[in-house]
Design an enzyme around this catalytic site. Structure first.
Site: not given
Ligand code: GLN
Length: 308
Positions: A60, A256, A238, A63, A186
């Site tokens: 993420s 993550v 978040y 993003k 994605y």
């Molecule tokens: N690829 C992960 C997902 O979509 C990214 C989530 C994250 O890094 N918080 O669940």
């Protein structure tokens, strides 16, 4: 600066709280001890300690930048019809959180918003669309990056939750009919591999109005830098974005895989990589390190005693 990050490395390298992100099976195989801290400045200096050459998937932390690319491609007015700019106070993978009337995802930092943004990357096929995303990350980092096939497949095969989010977005006409292609795109974006040094340069490029401080290549128009940075600040962590604003005060985005990128506009990018994450998906050591750095250097945007 170098001494400061070395001290933080020593202070936190024994901290072993947290867990690996096992919902993407490949991420659970990573060495939990990896630890790297990097600062890259807008005038081209780099300070790094630990596993600085170890590659990890951006997840993420990618993003905010694809959001910038979409803004540049379509303009702010159109993108605002697709994705909002409000924090949700909910987990990153929340399924039900779409705005009441418009059915837009609340923001581009949660999965629903990020999937929507990636679905907008133009191109005649997945390959062409992905090469645009990769080109963006190459320009931001000043390196040649690539995605990891195993991490990508591992997520793609187990992504029932993200798939259900995408179908809901299709139901409300937020994304087009190329649902599967956009999802794969994605997952590939999330599996782009970078080092802590690469990620710090990505942060520094944003801090430097979109121009990589070393290569001098413009990665993103300066017109959209504040869109990116403000959303990192309000939504990047978040459902702990409020706590983060209060105790750290730095626009940041976590992934993550255990990475966090922070941006100090005009000054520097910060990156920490340490794979053990907390319940909200943030690197445990990463949160501590950036919190300490913020205090030490007075980096919070609310701090009137900035020490730099
Ligand atoms: N690829 C992960 C997902 O979509 C990214 C989530 C994250 O890094 N918080 O669940």
């Amino acid at each position: 600066m170098q001494k400061l990050i070395e001290n933080l490395y020593d202070k936190y390298h024994k901290l072993s709280n947290g867990h690996l992100a096992s919902y993407i099976p490949e991420l659970a195989k990573v060495n939990p001890d990896y630890f790297a801290i990097t600062i890259a400045t807008t005038d081209g200096k780099i300070y790094t300690v630990g596993d600085s050459t170890t590659k990890f998937s951006l997840q993420s932390s990618s993003k905010p930048f694809t959001y910038g690319y979409a803004l540049e491609t379509y303009g702010r007015d159109f993108i605002r019809t697709k994705v909002g700019v409000e924090p949700t106070g909910k987990a990153f993978n929340s399924i039900v959180e779409l705005e009441k009337k418009t059915h837009r995802p609340y923001n581009p930092m949660i999965n629903s918003g990020a999937i929507t943004i990636t679905s907008l990357v133009p191109g005649k096929n997945e390959q062409e669309r992905f090469s645009k995303i990769l080109g963006l990350f190459n320009n931001l980092s000043g390196s040649t990056l690539n995605f990891d096939q195993q991490i990508y497949e591992s997520e793609s095969k187990t992504a029932h939750r993200n798939k259900s989010i995408a179908h809901l977005l299709r139901h409300f006409n937020i994304i087009d009919e190329k649902i599967d292609e956009s999802l794969e795109l994605y997952f590939k974006q999330c599996s782009i591999m970078a080092t802590s040094v690469d990620l710090a340069w990505i942060g520094a490029t944003i801090a430097n109005s979109g121009v990589n401080p070393l290569t001098k290549t413009r990665a993103i128009s300066d017109e959209y830098i504040s869109d990116i940075v403000s959303l990192m600040f309000t939504c990047g962590m978040y459902d702990s974005s409020g706590e983060w604003a209060y105790s750290v005060g730095i626009p940041a985005k976590s992934g993550v895989s255990g990475c966090i990128v922070g941006v100090i506009p005009g000054v520097m990018g910060i990156s920490v990589y340490s794979p053990l994450i907390d319940m909200k998906g943030h690197s445990v050591r990463g949160v501590q390190v950036i919190k300490d750095l913020s205090k030490e250097l007075g980096l919070s945007i609310f701090e009137t005693r900035n020490k730099l």
